[in-house]
Write a protein that holds these residues in place. Structure first.
Motif, PDB file in Angstrom:
ATOM      1  N   GLN A 255       0.804  -1.226   0.000  1.00  0.00           N
ATOM      2  CA  GLN A 255       0.000   0.000   0.000  1.00  0.00           C
ATOM      3  C   GLN A 255       0.838   1.278   0.000  1.00  0.00           C
ATOM      4  OE1 GLN A 255      -0.670  -2.490   2.494  1.00  0.00           O
ATOM      5  NE2 GLN A 255      -2.111  -3.421   1.060  1.00  0.00           N
ATOM      6  N   LEU A 256       2.118   1.198   0.320  1.00  0.00           N
ATOM      7  CA  LEU A 256       2.911   2.410   0.533  1.00  0.00           C
ATOM      8  C   LEU A 256       4.194   2.367  -0.287  1.00  0.00           C
ATOM      9  CD1 LEU A 256       3.333   5.068   2.126  1.00  0.00           C
ATOM     10  CD2 LEU A 256       4.493   3.700   3.883  1.00  0.00           C
ATOM     11  N   THR A 257       4.499   3.496  -0.968  1.00  0.00           N
ATOM     12  CA  THR A 257       5.746   3.652  -1.711  1.00  0.00           C
ATOM     13  C   THR A 257       6.375   4.989  -1.349  1.00  0.00           C
ATOM     14  OG1 THR A 257       4.882   2.353  -3.571  1.00  0.00           O
ATOM     15  CG2 THR A 257       6.808   3.726  -3.986  1.00  0.00           C
ATOM     16  N   LEU A 258       7.665   4.957  -1.016  1.00  0.00           N
ATOM     17  CA  LEU A 258       8.420   6.164  -0.726  1.00  0.00           C
ATOM     18  C   LEU A 258       9.444   6.368  -1.831  1.00  0.00           C
ATOM     19  CD1 LEU A 258       9.075   5.553   3.081  1.00  0.00           C
ATOM     20  CD2 LEU A 258       7.193   6.819   2.043  1.00  0.00           C
ATOM     21  N   THR A 259       9.461   7.567  -2.418  1.00  0.00           N
ATOM     22  CA  THR A 259      10.330   7.852  -3.560  1.00  0.00           C
ATOM     23  C   THR A 259      11.078   9.146  -3.334  1.00  0.00           C
ATOM     24  OG1 THR A 259       8.798   6.728  -5.069  1.00  0.00           O
ATOM     25  CG2 THR A 259      10.404   8.208  -6.053  1.00  0.00           C
ATOM     26  N   GLY A 260      12.358   9.152  -3.722  1.00  0.00           N
ATOM     27  CA  GLY A 260      13.166  10.354  -3.636  1.00  0.00           C
ATOM     28  C   GLY A 260      14.009  10.526  -4.879  1.00  0.00           C
ATOM     29  N   GLY A 261      14.290  11.783  -5.225  1.00  0.00           N
ATOM     30  CA  GLY A 261      15.084  12.072  -6.415  1.00  0.00           C
ATOM     31  C   GLY A 261      14.298  12.942  -7.370  1.00  0.00           C
ATOM     32  N   ARG A 262      14.381  12.597  -8.638  1.00  0.00           N
ATOM     33  CA  ARG A 262      13.623  13.294  -9.685  1.00  0.00           C
ATOM     34  C   ARG A 262      12.736  12.252 -10.347  1.00  0.00           C
ATOM     35  NH1 ARG A 262      13.308  17.809 -12.741  1.00  0.00           N
ATOM     36  NH2 ARG A 262      12.881  17.612 -14.964  1.00  0.00           N
ATOM     37  N   ASN A 265       5.273  12.958 -11.880  1.00  0.00           N
ATOM     38  CA  ASN A 265       4.283  13.602 -11.026  1.00  0.00           C
ATOM     39  C   ASN A 265       3.576  12.559 -10.146  1.00  0.00           C
ATOM     40  OD1 ASN A 265       2.194  15.063  -9.905  1.00  0.00           O
ATOM     41  ND2 ASN A 265       1.171  15.502 -11.836  1.00  0.00           N
ATOM     42  N   PRO A 266       3.706  12.650  -8.821  1.00  0.00           N
ATOM     43  CA  PRO A 266       3.089  11.638  -7.962  1.00  0.00           C
ATOM     44  C   PRO A 266       1.626  11.917  -7.631  1.00  0.00           C
ATOM     45  CG  PRO A 266       4.348  13.153  -6.619  1.00  0.00           C
ATOM     46  CD  PRO A 266       4.522  13.607  -8.045  1.00  0.00           C
ATOM     47  N   PHE A 267       1.083  13.040  -8.113  1.00  0.00           N
ATOM     48  CA  PHE A 267      -0.269  13.435  -7.763  1.00  0.00           C
ATOM     49  C   PHE A 267      -1.251  13.116  -8.884  1.00  0.00           C
ATOM     50  CE2 PHE A 267       2.548  16.319  -5.401  1.00  0.00           C
ATOM     51  CZ  PHE A 267       2.092  16.112  -4.105  1.00  0.00           C
ATOM     52  N   PHE A 268      -2.496  12.914  -8.508  1.00  0.00           N
ATOM     53  CA  PHE A 268      -3.609  12.778  -9.439  1.00  0.00           C
ATOM     54  C   PHE A 268      -4.031  14.193  -9.833  1.00  0.00           C
ATOM     55  CE2 PHE A 268      -8.456  12.229  -9.416  1.00  0.00           C
ATOM     56  CZ  PHE A 268      -8.502  11.972 -10.777  1.00  0.00           C
ATOM     57  N   SER A 269      -3.706  14.600 -11.085  1.00  0.00           N
ATOM     58  CA  SER A 269      -3.943  15.979 -11.507  1.00  0.00           C
ATOM     59  C   SER A 269      -4.083  16.019 -13.021  1.00  0.00           C
ATOM     60  CB  SER A 269      -2.788  16.886 -11.060  1.00  0.00           C
ATOM     61  OG  SER A 269      -1.575  16.471 -11.649  1.00  0.00           O
ATOM     62  N   THR A 270      -4.321  17.212 -13.559  1.00  0.00           N
ATOM     63  CA  THR A 270      -4.435  17.411 -15.000  1.00  0.00           C
ATOM     64  C   THR A 270      -3.317  18.334 -15.467  1.00  0.00           C
ATOM     65  OG1 THR A 270      -5.810  19.415 -14.927  1.00  0.00           O
ATOM     66  CG2 THR A 270      -6.945  17.292 -14.728  1.00  0.00           C
ATOM     67  N   ASP A 271      -3.206  18.458 -16.802  1.00  0.00           N
ATOM     68  CA  ASP A 271      -2.149  19.320 -17.350  1.00  0.00           C
ATOM     69  C   ASP A 271      -2.494  20.792 -17.258  1.00  0.00           C
ATOM     70  OD1 ASP A 271      -4.045  19.672 -19.330  1.00  0.00           O
ATOM     71  OD2 ASP A 271      -2.883  18.761 -20.933  1.00  0.00           O
ATOM     72  N   MET A 272      -3.678  21.140 -16.740  1.00  0.00           N
ATOM     73  CA  MET A 272      -3.980  22.546 -16.486  1.00  0.00           C
ATOM     74  C   MET A 272      -3.103  23.091 -15.358  1.00  0.00           C
ATOM     75  SD  MET A 272      -7.659  24.402 -15.826  1.00  0.00           S
ATOM     76  CE  MET A 272      -7.940  23.721 -14.190  1.00  0.00           C
ATOM     77  N   ILE A 286       3.539   7.766  -1.333  1.00  0.00           N
ATOM     78  CA  ILE A 286       2.325   7.482  -2.100  1.00  0.00           C
ATOM     79  C   ILE A 286       1.607   6.306  -1.450  1.00  0.00           C
ATOM     80  CG2 ILE A 286       1.398   6.900  -4.369  1.00  0.00           C
ATOM     81  CD1 ILE A 286       4.024   8.003  -5.538  1.00  0.00           C
ATOM     82  N   PHE A 287       0.340   6.516  -1.121  1.00  0.00           N
ATOM     83  CA  PHE A 287      -0.475   5.514  -0.433  1.00  0.00           C
ATOM     84  C   PHE A 287      -1.611   5.077  -1.344  1.00  0.00           C
ATOM     85  CE2 PHE A 287      -4.264   4.621   2.180  1.00  0.00           C
ATOM     86  CZ  PHE A 287      -3.803   3.543   2.930  1.00  0.00           C
ATOM     87  N   ASP A 288      -1.831   3.767  -1.446  1.00  0.00           N
ATOM     88  CA  ASP A 288      -2.917   3.229  -2.275  1.00  0.00           C
ATOM     89  C   ASP A 288      -3.434   1.965  -1.593  1.00  0.00           C
ATOM     90  OD1 ASP A 288      -4.708   2.541  -4.202  1.00  0.00           O
ATOM     91  OD2 ASP A 288      -3.308   2.655  -5.877  1.00  0.00           O
ATOM     92  N   HIS A 289      -4.671   2.009  -1.108  1.00  0.00           N
ATOM     93  CA  HIS A 289      -5.215   0.896  -0.328  1.00  0.00           C
ATOM     94  C   HIS A 289      -6.613   0.554  -0.838  1.00  0.00           C
ATOM     95  CE1 HIS A 289      -6.045  -1.783   2.971  1.00  0.00           C
ATOM     96  NE2 HIS A 289      -7.080  -1.052   3.357  1.00  0.00           N
ATOM     97  N   LYS A 290      -6.828  -0.724  -1.112  1.00  0.00           N
ATOM     98  CA  LYS A 290      -8.137  -1.196  -1.557  1.00  0.00           C
ATOM     99  C   LYS A 290      -8.926  -1.660  -0.339  1.00  0.00           C
ATOM    100  CE  LYS A 290     -10.261  -4.161  -5.089  1.00  0.00           C
ATOM    101  NZ  LYS A 290     -10.891  -3.010  -5.762  1.00  0.00           N
ATOM    102  N   GLY A 296     -11.682   2.031  -2.747  1.00  0.00           N
ATOM    103  CA  GLY A 296     -10.257   2.139  -2.468  1.00  0.00           C
ATOM    104  C   GLY A 296      -9.902   3.571  -2.116  1.00  0.00           C
ATOM    105  N   LEU A 297      -8.857   3.739  -1.327  1.00  0.00           N
ATOM    106  CA  LEU A 297      -8.363   5.058  -0.943  1.00  0.00           C
ATOM    107  C   LEU A 297      -6.948   5.247  -1.472  1.00  0.00           C
ATOM    108  CD1 LEU A 297      -9.490   5.256   2.809  1.00  0.00           C
ATOM    109  CD2 LEU A 297     -10.632   6.278   0.826  1.00  0.00           C
ATOM    110  N   PHE A 298      -6.595   6.495  -1.807  1.00  0.00           N
ATOM    111  CA  PHE A 298      -5.237   6.801  -2.220  1.00  0.00           C
ATOM    112  C   PHE A 298      -4.847   8.172  -1.679  1.00  0.00           C
ATOM    113  CE2 PHE A 298      -7.905   8.576  -5.575  1.00  0.00           C
ATOM    114  CZ  PHE A 298      -7.311   9.802  -5.858  1.00  0.00           C
ATOM    115  N   GLY A 299      -3.558   8.410  -1.609  1.00  0.00           N
ATOM    116  CA  GLY A 299      -3.093   9.699  -1.119  1.00  0.00           C
ATOM    117  C   GLY A 299      -1.614   9.882  -1.386  1.00  0.00           C
ATOM    118  N   THR A 300      -1.189  11.132  -1.355  1.00  0.00           N
ATOM    119  CA  THR A 300       0.220  11.480  -1.588  1.00  0.00           C
ATOM    120  C   THR A 300       0.581  12.673  -0.729  1.00  0.00           C
ATOM    121  OG1 THR A 300       0.108  10.726  -3.892  1.00  0.00           O
ATOM    122  CG2 THR A 300       1.929  12.166  -3.305  1.00  0.00           C
ATOM    123  N   VAL A 301       1.763  12.619  -0.128  1.00  0.00           N
ATOM    124  CA  VAL A 301       2.345  13.790   0.531  1.00  0.00           C
ATOM    125  C   VAL A 301       3.774  13.925   0.026  1.00  0.00           C
ATOM    126  CG1 VAL A 301       0.907  13.697   2.593  1.00  0.00           C
ATOM    127  CG2 VAL A 301       3.051  12.418   2.539  1.00  0.00           C
TER     128      VAL A 301
END
Length: 572
Positions: A255-262, A265-272, A286-290, A296-301
């Motif tokens: 359910q959980l992934t931690l990423t560092g570097g370059r 985009n880790p967020f659910f968003s649009t190109d606007m 990044i959190f993703d839980h069914k 299901g729930l998801f989230g990012t900080v």
């Protein structure tokens, strides 16, 4: 690949082991059985016919020698052999009894030799490679684009290119001392049939069961963050390659992934808000839980350094500065709901805080007297497109001997703070006749927008987005709606297709103008208009795209831009 000599040696070894293993349980093999076995090896491609003929001749010779040896054996042995089976017929070859332990030893020895050769020559498991190769994957994409840009003849031709002013500046804004115009945007001259390329190649490695590292390189005309598209031409000059991604990920659970570097985009968003080519520098969780079959729930900080300011106002001055770094902090929470077999919803709410991205008015300075810079020069944005409200950063003290003609070399900074609420909504529906429909909406509001704070911060030096009375002509809202209809929403094979259409409305200070899509209105904010197009699958992982984007300015001088893009996209 195994050599013919090794093939022959292994085949003969296995034949011998088979014959020995059968010796105790059945009459000695006849010459005809051996010939049949050799012919079978020829049919399987293990032996060539000329070598098989030599083996047959050799087998016949050894059979003759065996018969002579058998006739010379002691009578007791002959009697014992005769007692164990029927009398030998003419042409038969007798093989003495071999104990089971000896047979097992021969079998194990032959097997060990075969496996050792197989591992050495890497043919025991076809189409496999060393262990480390299986932990590395390669992916990439290539896009060929023909792009045309069309401008209205009624556009204003006095729109300043503030991004170029900052990059090439400072620019002297005093008309009494300046001898040139500021950098101006092209607003009237069309640009047709620009042949453009985007190529990206990535490598991902599984370092350990929970650790992954990735590197991706890409094209790009410059180091701007929102596009890896390279305009071709330039006298056939070689094209630049940039580090597009480089990251390390740790996944302690499903359910959980931690990423560092370059990384992407880790967020659910649009190109606007964020261009599809934009990558983020920093760290993210990044959190993703069914929850169950339907929910299901998801989230990012995350925390992302936008820019580290220089610790000196200039390279040749004593005027050192304290750190005043610019950061983006983001948090998002969302849910996914499978309403039924034909309808799926996804929604997310995010908050983005851009710390210290706004400009600051300097303390009084005198660049005309030889000062190498002013103490707020570092507060100008690292990258801009166009649209945000900006103001002159430097508070330049006039030369008392000639105040009217004192040069005013200036940079510009963002007038507004940016603390954004971002709401996204996607509904996927399966329709009759194998049609699929995606409805998408995005709303953004800048909580940091305050016209009173902008006037105070700028000390009355705002230079754009002003109405005829000198009032700020801007806003804090942006929204988008898009619909996609076809037999596939993600094109993967030949014959997949879809059509799309949408509308965008972006007020000047609804979001930072440096990070969004660079195609609509050719990037930035203060734009509204529609876009439409379609995709068609030409082959597996190859598809064509046609897109038309028509936009105009929300406030201020007329500025209409239409863009036509025709593309071939591939991925692997």
């Amino acid at each position: 690949m195994i050599s013919n000599v090794n093939r022959l040696s292994l085949a003969v070894g296995m034949v011998i082991a088979t014959l020995v293993g059968q010796a105790a349980a059945a009459p000695a093999p006849s010459e005809n059985a051996t010939i049949n076995l050799i012919r079978l090896l020829v049919e399987q491609g293990v032996l060539k016919q000329d070598k098989a003929d030599k083996l047959i001749a050799q087998a016949q010779s050894e059979a003759d020698q065996a018969r002579k040896s058998a006739s010379a054996a002691p009578a007791a042995v002959v009697a014992g052999v005769a007692a164990s089976g029927p009398a030998a017929a003419p042409g038969d070859v007798r093989v003495q009894y071999v104990p089971a332990a000896v047979r097992d030893q021969i079998r194990d020895q032959v097997k060990a030799e075969v496996m050792a050769t197989a591992k050495q020559e890497n043919w025991a498991q076809p189409n496999t490679f060393p262990e480390w190769v299986s932990r590395i994957s390669i992916d990439g994409d290539l896009r060929l684009r023909d792009e045309s840009r069309y401008y209205s003849d009624s556009n204003s031709n006095e729109i300043v290119d503030f991004a170029k002013l900052n990059n090439n500046g400072p620019y002297d804004v005093n008309p009494n001392s300046s001898t040139s115009l500021p950098p101006l945007l092209n607003t009237r001259e069309d640009r047709t049939n620009l042949f453009r390329l985007r190529a990206r190649l990535g490598v991902k490695a599984e370092i350990a069961p929970e650790w992954t590292a990735g590197i991706r390189i890409g094209t790009g005309s410059d180091n701007n963050p929102v596009s890896t598209t390279q305009t071709l031409g330039g006298g056939f000059a070689k094209k630049d390659i940039w580090l597009d991604q480089g990251y390390l990920s740790w996944k302690p659970s499903d359910q959980l992934t931690l990423t560092g570097g370059r990384f992407t985009n880790p967020f659910f968003s649009t190109d606007m808000l964020y261009s599809g080519d934009l990558n983020f520098d920093g760290v993210a969780a990044i959190f993703d839980h069914k929850l169950n079959r339907d929910w299901g729930l998801f989230g990012t900080v995350g925390a992302f350094p936008v820019e580290y300011t220089n610790d000196t106002t200039s390279s040749n001055g004593f005027d050192k500065e304290s750190s005043d770094n610019k950061w983006l902090y983001g948090a998002q929470i969302g849910a996914k709901w499978a309403v039924n077999d034909s309808n799926r919803l996804k929604a997310g709410l995010a908050y983005y805080r851009f710390d210290d991205i706004e400009g600051q008015r300097s303390s009084p300075c005198e660049p005309w007297a030889g000062a190498p810079g002013c103490d707020s020069d570092g507060t100008r944005a690292a990258f801009m497109q166009k649209g945000n409200t900006v103001f002159l950063l430097r508070d330049i003290t006039p030369n008392p001997l000639n105040p009217a003609t004192t040069p005013q070399p200036q940079f510009v900074g963002l007038a507004s703070e940016f603390n954004l609420i971002d709401l996204n909504f996607v509904w996927d529906a399966d329709l009759p006749q194998n049609f699929k429909l995606r409805s998408q909406a995005n709303y953004i509001h800048n909580l940091g927008y305050d016209e009173g704070d902008m006037r105070k911060r700028s000390a009355g030096q705002i230079v754009n987005n002003l109405d005829s009375d000198g009032q700020i002509d801007s806003g804090a809202n942006a929204w988008m709606a898009q619909f996609t209809l076809g037999n596939a929403l993600e094109l993967k094979k030949q014959g997949d297709w879809n059509l799309f259409a949408g509308y965008k409305y972006i007020q000047p200070d609804a979001l930072p103008d440096g990070f969004n899509d660079s195609s609509f209105h050719l990037g930035g904010t203060n734009a509204k208009g529609y876009f439409l197009g379609g995709n068609y699958g030409l082959a597996k992982n190859v598809y064509a795209t046609g897109r038309w984007l028509s936009s105009e300015a929300v406030y201020g001088a007329p500025f209409d831009i239409d863009v036509l893009q025709l593309e071939i996209n591939t991925r692997f």
